[in-house]
Design an enzyme around this catalytic site. Sequence first.
Site, PDB file in Angstrom:
ATOM      1  N   ALA A  31       0.807  -1.226   0.000  1.00 28.95           N
ATOM      2  CA  ALA A  31       0.000   0.000   0.000  1.00 28.95           C
ATOM      3  C   ALA A  31       0.840   1.275   0.000  1.00 28.95           C
ATOM      4  CB  ALA A  31      -0.931  -0.001   1.214  1.00 28.95           C
ATOM      5  N   THR A  35       0.089   5.033  -1.536  1.00 27.74           N
ATOM      6  CA  THR A  35      -0.169   6.215  -0.696  1.00 27.74           C
ATOM      7  C   THR A  35       0.727   7.371  -1.127  1.00 27.74           C
ATOM      8  OG1 THR A  35       1.328   5.337   1.003  1.00 27.74           O
ATOM      9  CG2 THR A  35      -1.009   4.987   1.345  1.00 27.74           C
ATOM     10  N   ARG A  43      -6.562   0.460   5.389  1.00 32.09           N
ATOM     11  CA  ARG A  43      -6.250  -0.259   6.625  1.00 32.09           C
ATOM     12  C   ARG A  43      -5.718   0.684   7.709  1.00 32.09           C
ATOM     13  NH1 ARG A  43      -4.435  -3.625   2.744  1.00 32.09           N
ATOM     14  NH2 ARG A  43      -5.464  -5.624   2.557  1.00 32.09           N
ATOM     15  N   GLN A 110       0.365  -5.709  -4.277  1.00 37.40           N
ATOM     16  CA  GLN A 110      -0.871  -5.925  -3.529  1.00 37.40           C
ATOM     17  C   GLN A 110      -1.890  -4.831  -3.832  1.00 37.40           C
ATOM     18  OE1 GLN A 110       1.711  -6.250   0.207  1.00 37.40           O
ATOM     19  NE2 GLN A 110      -0.017  -7.570   0.700  1.00 37.40           N
ATOM     20  N   HIS A 128      -4.070  -8.845  -5.707  1.00 35.79           N
ATOM     21  CA  HIS A 128      -5.428  -8.549  -5.243  1.00 35.79           C
ATOM     22  C   HIS A 128      -6.337  -8.049  -6.358  1.00 35.79           C
ATOM     23  CE1 HIS A 128      -3.731  -8.081  -0.886  1.00 35.79           C
ATOM     24  NE2 HIS A 128      -3.838  -9.332  -1.269  1.00 35.79           N
ATOM     25  N   CYS A 160     -25.912  -8.616 -21.221  1.00 36.19           N
ATOM     26  CA  CYS A 160     -26.825  -9.675 -20.770  1.00 36.19           C
ATOM     27  C   CYS A 160     -27.578  -9.323 -19.491  1.00 36.19           C
ATOM     28  CB  CYS A 160     -26.044 -10.969 -20.566  1.00 36.19           C
ATOM     29  SG  CYS A 160     -25.069 -11.014 -19.056  1.00 36.19           S
ATOM     30  N   THR A 198       5.316  -2.007   2.273  1.00 32.65           N
ATOM     31  CA  THR A 198       4.477  -2.991   2.965  1.00 32.65           C
ATOM     32  C   THR A 198       5.112  -3.375   4.288  1.00 32.65           C
ATOM     33  OG1 THR A 198       3.619  -5.268   2.932  1.00 32.65           O
ATOM     34  CG2 THR A 198       5.532  -4.819   1.550  1.00 32.65           C
ATOM     35  N   SER A 199       4.255  -3.560   5.292  1.00 31.37           N
ATOM     36  CA  SER A 199       4.763  -3.926   6.615  1.00 31.37           C
ATOM     37  C   SER A 199       5.064  -5.416   6.703  1.00 31.37           C
ATOM     38  CB  SER A 199       3.735  -3.552   7.674  1.00 31.37           C
ATOM     39  OG  SER A 199       2.495  -4.159   7.359  1.00 31.37           O
ATOM     40  N   ILE A 239       9.318   6.071  -0.041  1.00 32.06           N
ATOM     41  CA  ILE A 239       9.600   5.163  -1.156  1.00 32.06           C
ATOM     42  C   ILE A 239       9.825   5.919  -2.466  1.00 32.06           C
ATOM     43  CG2 ILE A 239       7.145   4.682  -1.620  1.00 32.06           C
ATOM     44  CD1 ILE A 239       8.404   1.698  -2.093  1.00 32.06           C
TER      45      ILE A 239
HETATM   46 ZN    ZN Z   1     -22.943 -10.071 -19.242  1.00 38.31          ZN
END
Ligand code: ZN
Length: 245
Positions: A31, A35, A43, A110, A128, A160, A198-199, A239
């Site tokens: 994350a 950020t 989070r 992620q 993710h 559809c 990331t932690s 970062i």
């Molecule tokens: Zn569809």
Amino acid sequence: MAQTITDPTQAAAELAERFSRARRAVFFGGAGVSTASGIPDFRSADGLYHQHFAYPPEEMLSHGFFVSHTEEFYDFYRERMICLDARPNQAHRKLAELERDGRLAAVVTQNIDGLHQAAGSRVVHELHGSTHRNVCTRCGETYAAEWVMATDGVPRCEKCGGLVKPDVVLYGEQLDEHVLLASVRAISEADLLVIGGTSLVVYPAAGLVNYFQGEDLVIVNRDRTPQDDVADLVCACDIAAAFDF
Ligand code: ZN
């Protein structure tokens, strides 16, 4: 014991040197990479999310909530998860450049914002998923984030009438097996692994790092992580600044 650098300029020089030596570098990001582009980490406890929504974000981003409260899920998804105004930062741009120069084999992320691709990266394993893919649960037609933003309530497939679901891994859902395997392969074949933003406490980040068999493990994160002791270098700084080389 890892060498720890807090000065961003020194961190950037170290990263440049390590990328120039590497033959198969891989970047694993969390994350903190996003950020730096102004995308909030849901989070982190900043209270932001509780202003407009009746449920905590972890609940609204669960599979069960998507099924039982689809309209409220989409209210949250449109307002908080899709960030069309966000732009890649220096970390995204440098990683894309390193890939173009043949110095970076893959990005494993992620994050679900597509900013690595927006910066020009091509090999991006999205653990993710992505808000940029939204898929009809009936016919498989795919819709962009912009399309979802232009709809109201529960988005229905134009072809559809089926329910459209974000290609995002919600709480209570399994990671995509192909993405996970590709990530494991990239990390296990890397000679340099740079972990950023990331932690490393949340699954699957901590577990994936264990597949690394290379010689050089670098962590770029403001806060300490459980892997700091096994890293060769820890850059405890911003970062985007660390990738300014
Ligand atoms: Zn569809």
